[in-house]
Structures are given as C-alpha cells and as structure tokens.
Design a protein around this motif. Structure first.
Motif, PDB file in Angstrom:
ATOM      1  N   LYS A  98     170.912 -51.978 -54.587  1.00  0.00           N
ATOM      2  CA  LYS A  98     169.806 -52.282 -53.715  1.00  0.00           C
ATOM      3  C   LYS A  98     169.247 -50.977 -52.789  1.00  0.00           C
ATOM      4  CE  LYS A  98     173.315 -54.010 -50.180  1.00  0.00           C
ATOM      5  NZ  LYS A  98     174.573 -53.629 -50.958  1.00  0.00           N
ATOM      6  N   THR A  99     170.157 -50.229 -52.452  1.00  0.00           N
ATOM      7  CA  THR A  99     169.663 -48.971 -51.736  1.00  0.00           C
ATOM      8  C   THR A  99     169.004 -48.074 -52.757  1.00  0.00           C
ATOM      9  OG1 THR A  99     171.107 -49.279 -49.915  1.00  0.00           O
ATOM     10  CG2 THR A  99     170.432 -46.955 -50.548  1.00  0.00           C
ATOM     11  N   THR A 100     169.406 -47.958 -53.968  1.00  0.00           N
ATOM     12  CA  THR A 100     168.689 -47.319 -54.860  1.00  0.00           C
ATOM     13  C   THR A 100     167.491 -47.817 -55.108  1.00  0.00           C
ATOM     14  OG1 THR A 100     170.831 -46.606 -56.068  1.00  0.00           O
ATOM     15  CG2 THR A 100     168.791 -46.569 -57.414  1.00  0.00           C
ATOM     16  N   LEU A 101     167.364 -49.166 -55.419  1.00  0.00           N
ATOM     17  CA  LEU A 101     165.854 -49.743 -55.663  1.00  0.00           C
ATOM     18  C   LEU A 101     165.108 -49.577 -54.181  1.00  0.00           C
ATOM     19  CD1 LEU A 101     163.891 -51.619 -57.017  1.00  0.00           C
ATOM     20  CD2 LEU A 101     164.995 -53.671 -56.109  1.00  0.00           C
ATOM     21  N   LEU A 102     165.450 -49.482 -53.134  1.00  0.00           N
ATOM     22  CA  LEU A 102     164.669 -49.176 -51.743  1.00  0.00           C
ATOM     23  C   LEU A 102     164.248 -47.811 -51.696  1.00  0.00           C
ATOM     24  CD1 LEU A 102     164.065 -50.733 -49.003  1.00  0.00           C
ATOM     25  CD2 LEU A 102     165.538 -49.013 -48.102  1.00  0.00           C
ATOM     26  N   ARG A 103     165.118 -46.921 -52.366  1.00  0.00           N
ATOM     27  CA  ARG A 103     164.783 -45.326 -52.396  1.00  0.00           C
ATOM     28  C   ARG A 103     163.763 -45.051 -53.390  1.00  0.00           C
ATOM     29  NH1 ARG A 103     167.776 -41.677 -49.524  1.00  0.00           N
ATOM     30  NH2 ARG A 103     167.432 -40.192 -51.218  1.00  0.00           N
ATOM     31  N   ILE A 104     163.907 -45.854 -54.608  1.00  0.00           N
ATOM     32  CA  ILE A 104     162.951 -45.535 -55.623  1.00  0.00           C
ATOM     33  C   ILE A 104     161.366 -46.049 -55.105  1.00  0.00           C
ATOM     34  CG2 ILE A 104     162.019 -46.172 -57.995  1.00  0.00           C
ATOM     35  CD1 ILE A 104     164.976 -46.210 -58.711  1.00  0.00           C
ATOM     36  N   ILE A 105     161.443 -47.255 -54.436  1.00  0.00           N
ATOM     37  CA  ILE A 105     160.208 -47.888 -53.962  1.00  0.00           C
ATOM     38  C   ILE A 105     159.608 -47.002 -52.876  1.00  0.00           C
ATOM     39  CG2 ILE A 105     159.145 -49.820 -52.410  1.00  0.00           C
ATOM     40  CD1 ILE A 105     161.208 -51.600 -53.934  1.00  0.00           C
ATOM     41  N   ALA A 106     160.525 -46.301 -52.173  1.00  0.00           N
ATOM     42  CA  ALA A 106     159.842 -45.476 -51.053  1.00  0.00           C
ATOM     43  C   ALA A 106     159.431 -44.120 -51.488  1.00  0.00           C
ATOM     44  CB  ALA A 106     161.123 -45.339 -50.020  1.00  0.00           C
ATOM     45  N   GLY A 107     159.706 -43.674 -52.905  1.00  0.00           N
ATOM     46  CA  GLY A 107     159.269 -42.592 -53.501  1.00  0.00           C
ATOM     47  C   GLY A 107     160.226 -41.294 -53.101  1.00  0.00           C
ATOM     48  N   LEU A 108     161.579 -41.827 -52.676  1.00  0.00           N
ATOM     49  CA  LEU A 108     162.517 -40.688 -52.385  1.00  0.00           C
ATOM     50  C   LEU A 108     163.526 -40.428 -53.506  1.00  0.00           C
ATOM     51  CD1 LEU A 108     163.657 -42.271 -48.764  1.00  0.00           C
ATOM     52  CD2 LEU A 108     162.235 -40.148 -49.404  1.00  0.00           C
ATOM     53  N   LEU A 109     163.367 -41.383 -54.502  1.00  0.00           N
ATOM     54  CA  LEU A 109     164.091 -41.297 -55.799  1.00  0.00           C
ATOM     55  C   LEU A 109     163.215 -41.450 -56.893  1.00  0.00           C
ATOM     56  CD1 LEU A 109     167.207 -40.612 -56.790  1.00  0.00           C
ATOM     57  CD2 LEU A 109     167.424 -43.170 -56.673  1.00  0.00           C
ATOM     58  N   ALA A 110     163.454 -40.973 -58.068  1.00  0.00           N
ATOM     59  CA  ALA A 110     162.725 -41.101 -59.329  1.00  0.00           C
ATOM     60  C   ALA A 110     163.312 -42.143 -60.150  1.00  0.00           C
ATOM     61  CB  ALA A 110     162.163 -39.806 -60.030  1.00  0.00           C
ATOM     62  N   ALA A 111     162.479 -43.201 -60.743  1.00  0.00           N
ATOM     63  CA  ALA A 111     163.115 -44.032 -61.624  1.00  0.00           C
ATOM     64  C   ALA A 111     163.077 -43.380 -63.141  1.00  0.00           C
ATOM     65  CB  ALA A 111     162.433 -45.168 -61.567  1.00  0.00           C
ATOM     66  N   ASP A 112     163.918 -43.852 -63.891  1.00  0.00           N
ATOM     67  CA  ASP A 112     163.632 -43.663 -65.327  1.00  0.00           C
ATOM     68  C   ASP A 112     162.912 -43.991 -66.273  1.00  0.00           C
ATOM     69  OD1 ASP A 112     166.027 -41.761 -64.594  1.00  0.00           O
ATOM     70  OD2 ASP A 112     167.734 -43.264 -65.572  1.00  0.00           O
ATOM     71  N   GLY A 113     162.301 -45.309 -65.357  1.00  0.00           N
ATOM     72  CA  GLY A 113     161.389 -45.898 -66.353  1.00  0.00           C
ATOM     73  C   GLY A 113     160.931 -47.269 -65.814  1.00  0.00           C
ATOM     74  N   GLY A 114     159.722 -47.943 -65.981  1.00  0.00           N
ATOM     75  CA  GLY A 114     159.277 -48.946 -65.394  1.00  0.00           C
ATOM     76  C   GLY A 114     157.997 -48.822 -64.383  1.00  0.00           C
ATOM     77  N   ARG A 115     157.332 -49.663 -63.716  1.00  0.00           N
ATOM     78  CA  ARG A 115     156.207 -49.370 -63.103  1.00  0.00           C
ATOM     79  C   ARG A 115     156.365 -50.145 -61.641  1.00  0.00           C
ATOM     80  NH1 ARG A 115     150.584 -48.980 -63.846  1.00  0.00           N
ATOM     81  NH2 ARG A 115     149.264 -50.619 -62.210  1.00  0.00           N
ATOM     82  N   ILE A 116     156.034 -49.314 -60.426  1.00  0.00           N
ATOM     83  CA  ILE A 116     155.770 -49.848 -59.018  1.00  0.00           C
ATOM     84  C   ILE A 116     154.083 -49.798 -58.826  1.00  0.00           C
ATOM     85  CG2 ILE A 116     156.314 -49.823 -56.664  1.00  0.00           C
ATOM     86  CD1 ILE A 116     159.084 -48.272 -57.968  1.00  0.00           C
ATOM     87  N   SER A 117     153.849 -50.928 -58.582  1.00  0.00           N
ATOM     88  CA  SER A 117     152.161 -50.705 -57.973  1.00  0.00           C
ATOM     89  C   SER A 117     151.969 -51.759 -56.723  1.00  0.00           C
ATOM     90  CB  SER A 117     151.461 -51.531 -58.942  1.00  0.00           C
ATOM     91  OG  SER A 117     151.815 -52.817 -59.469  1.00  0.00           O
ATOM     92  N   LEU A 118     151.113 -51.280 -56.101  1.00  0.00           N
ATOM     93  CA  LEU A 118     150.694 -51.888 -54.849  1.00  0.00           C
ATOM     94  C   LEU A 118     149.448 -52.055 -54.811  1.00  0.00           C
ATOM     95  CD1 LEU A 118     151.952 -52.471 -51.816  1.00  0.00           C
ATOM     96  CD2 LEU A 118     150.696 -50.197 -51.135  1.00  0.00           C
ATOM     97  N   ASP A 119     149.097 -53.451 -54.710  1.00  0.00           N
ATOM     98  CA  ASP A 119     147.938 -53.889 -55.050  1.00  0.00           C
ATOM     99  C   ASP A 119     147.254 -53.428 -56.286  1.00  0.00           C
ATOM    100  OD1 ASP A 119     147.808 -55.672 -52.741  1.00  0.00           O
ATOM    101  OD2 ASP A 119     146.721 -54.416 -51.552  1.00  0.00           O
ATOM    102  N   GLY A 120     147.921 -53.479 -57.356  1.00  0.00           N
ATOM    103  CA  GLY A 120     147.353 -52.844 -58.535  1.00  0.00           C
ATOM    104  C   GLY A 120     147.386 -51.419 -58.856  1.00  0.00           C
ATOM    105  N   ARG A 121     147.842 -50.568 -57.726  1.00  0.00           N
ATOM    106  CA  ARG A 121     147.756 -49.427 -57.718  1.00  0.00           C
ATOM    107  C   ARG A 121     149.054 -48.462 -58.199  1.00  0.00           C
ATOM    108  NH1 ARG A 121     147.070 -45.114 -52.804  1.00  0.00           N
ATOM    109  NH2 ARG A 121     148.353 -46.565 -51.959  1.00  0.00           N
TER     110      ARG A 121
END
Length: 349
Positions: free
Chosen positions: A41-64
């Motif tokens: 759960k904390t890993t997911l939060l940090r990836i969303i925050a931009g403090l940790l890079a994901a290995d793959g997948g997509r995060i978008s805010l209002d399509g951005r």
C-alpha cells in the motif's frame, strides 16, 4: 479531478511489490488503502506521489499521463506519519512554505495561512513553533501545509498512527470533515480497519501486492469476496460447509454452499447465544469491553468468537446454544483464497 491507475506493477530485486494494479479515484472521493504491513500500500502511494518509479503501467489525472512529471509538478499534497515540520519556523511559516517557494505574494500567503488555521481549528497558533504544540496539533499543521497549495489530490501515509487513541479518533473525524468540505480527492494508507471503515467512501483491501477487493466499508465487511478480506476486516468465524449447515437462523437452515471448497464467514455479532443446560456450546472466556462483551465459545469441536451486549450475563464453563441471527448476515468465501462473487444480493439466502 479523478485519478486512474491501470496495470501498474513494481518489483524489488525480483520480489513482486505490486501486481497489476487497477484503481480509479473519483472527484471528492475518500479512498483508503488497507492491508497488513508489506502488502504494497505504501509503495503504491509513493508511486502515485512521484517519489518512486513504477516498472510499468499508467497513472493519469483527468486523462493526463503523470509518468513524466516529477513529484513537485504533480500538484499533490502529501502528509506522512511523522509530522516533518520545520522546527525553526513558526506554524504560519510552515503552512505557507509551499506557497513561498512558488513565489506567491506575501499578502496572499498570510490570508491563506489564516484561512487554513481556521480550517484545522488552530486559530491564533500562527506565531508558535512546532515544539510548543502537541502531537495532534502538529499533525493538523502538517495537514494544513498540504492543503495550502490547493492540491489536486491529497495523499496521506498513515497520518494518525503516531497519535494516542483518543487524539486519533478525534482527529480522523476532523480530517474527514475537512476533506468533505473542500471536496479534495484523497487517498490514505492505513492498516487500521476501524480507521478505514469510519473515514472512507471506498476501501481498497490489499494483500501481497494485489488488490483483494474494492468497495464501501459495508460491502467489504458484510460481503467479502475472498477469505483474506473476510478474515482481515474485523473479526470473523470461518466455518466449513458441514459446520455451517448445523447453524440455524430462526428455524430455517442455511442454504448449501454454492460451490465445493467454500467456507461460511460469520461475524461475531451475528451469532446468538442462549444459556441452556446440555446445549452443544460451552463458554470458554468472556472479555468485558463496556457496551459489548466478546465471548469465546467451544462449539462442535471448534472455537467461535461471539459478540453480545454486556447486559447478557455469561459465565465461563456455562452451556450455551449457538444460533445464527439471520441468513443475510453471512457470506460464502472460497477456502483456497481465490475471489468468489456470488450471484444476487443474498450470499447465504
């Protein structure tokens, strides 16, 4: 603002930390990531925050797409478990720090700081220093600092876990009220089921890097889709089909399991105890908790946990009859841990 996460995954030295996460957070929604330590759960939060890079997948805010944006450009407010206030700055300076580095005019900063001091119920505290405040007050300042920059998303990493129980209960109510008033979509990490159930519009229950179930607190508690959710969300009694068949609800037998290898999840408060000589249950222990009492019962060779009103007098060693309060108050789950979605609204009817 709405956040969308698609097919997100992350590994550390070959260990899967997040496994193909799909999640949407709607505008003004309060979402809790709930699960045991190490579930991701904390890993997911940090990836969303931009403090940790994901290995793959997509995060978008209002399509951005946010993948290429560093943390400072995502426009998110973040509150951690530790208050992380600057000890040499006043409370007003701490709250206005994010606005200052954005070169906001001093008059606008002062106005925003005073507004937020009112929001977090600390009017008149602007000239004090963090060391002069209690833990709960410092966490309010940290929340105000995160809100100062008008974040598009508020991220909370176990923000209340360092506080004592009474302060924690009060502050989570205040935090929820502030979030609802401002309408900021919020994602909070917690391992406290009561905290998640009292604050969240939606709970994301995680285990071993996977999302086990997403739904309202009521849905996850009353209608768990996996054995893990049934066991993790509060207390539960998990009974194999043969034991479940012996429970009666107002004279009607429980419907048979919908498939092989199923267990019945029965919450402690949904069992009824009746003292009766020669009955098949026996009280092993009674824990008085004020308005309720938790009773450990030996029944049909199995240990059950039952919650009753504290006005019901039960003694250790007493013989009791065990019954189910109603067939709609239980749910079938697969014993092998895989997800099960029953057809219809009544999983046991």
């Amino acid at each position: 603002m709405s956040l969308s996460i698609q097919n997100l995954y992350k590994t550390f030295n070959g260990h899967v930390a997040l496994e193909r996460i799909h999640l949407d957070i709607a505008s003004s929604e309060f979402v809790c990531l709930l699960g045991p330590s190490g579930c991701g759960k904390t890993t997911l939060l940090r990836i969303i925050a931009g403090l940790l890079a994901a290995d793959g997948g997509r995060i978008s805010l209002d399509g951005r797409d946010l993948a290429a944006l560093p943390a400072r450009e995502r426009g998110f407010g973040i509150v951690f478990q530790s208050y992380s206030l600057f000890p040499h700055m006043t409370i007003a300076q701490n709250i206005g720090y994010g606005l200052q580095i954005r070169k906001t005019p001093a008059a606008a900063i002062a106005e925003r700081v005073q507004e937020l001091l009112e929001v977090v119920r600390l009017p008149g505290f602007g000239e004090r220093y963090p060391g002069q405040l209690s833990g709960g007050q410092q966490q309010r300042v940290a929340i105000a600092r995160a809100l100062a920059v008008n974040p598009s998303l508020l991220l909370l990493d176990e923000p209340l876990s360092a506080l004592d129980a009474r302060v924690r209960v009060g502050l989570r109510q205040e935090l929820r009220e502030v979030q609802q008033r401002l309408g900021i979509p919020t994602l909070m990490v917690t391992h406290d089921q009561e905290e998640a159930m009292s604050m969240a519009d939606k709970i994301v229950c995680m285990n071993a890097g996977r999302i086990e179930q997403v739904g309202s607190p009521r849905e996850l508690y009353l209608h768990p889709r996996t054995r893990f959710v049934a066991d993790f969300m509060g207390h539960s009694n998990l009974l194999p089909a043969d034991a479940a068949a012996q429970l009666l609800a107002e004279g009607q037998p429980i419907a048979p399991p919908p498939a092989e290898g199923m267990e019945l999840c029965v919450r402690p408060e949904h069992l009824r105890l009746t003292p009766r000589a020669g009955a098949g249950g026996r009280v092993v222990a009674v824990s008085f908790l004020g308005s309720i009492q938790r009773v450990q019962v030996q029944w049909q060779g199995r240990a059950l946990l039952v919650e009753t009103g504290s006005d019901v007098a039960l003694q250790e060693g007493e013989a009791v009859e065990v019954a189910l309060a109603g067939v709609a108050s239980c749910a079938w789950v697969r014993a092998d841990g895989k997800a099960f979605a029953p057809a219809g609204d009544g999983p046991c009817a």
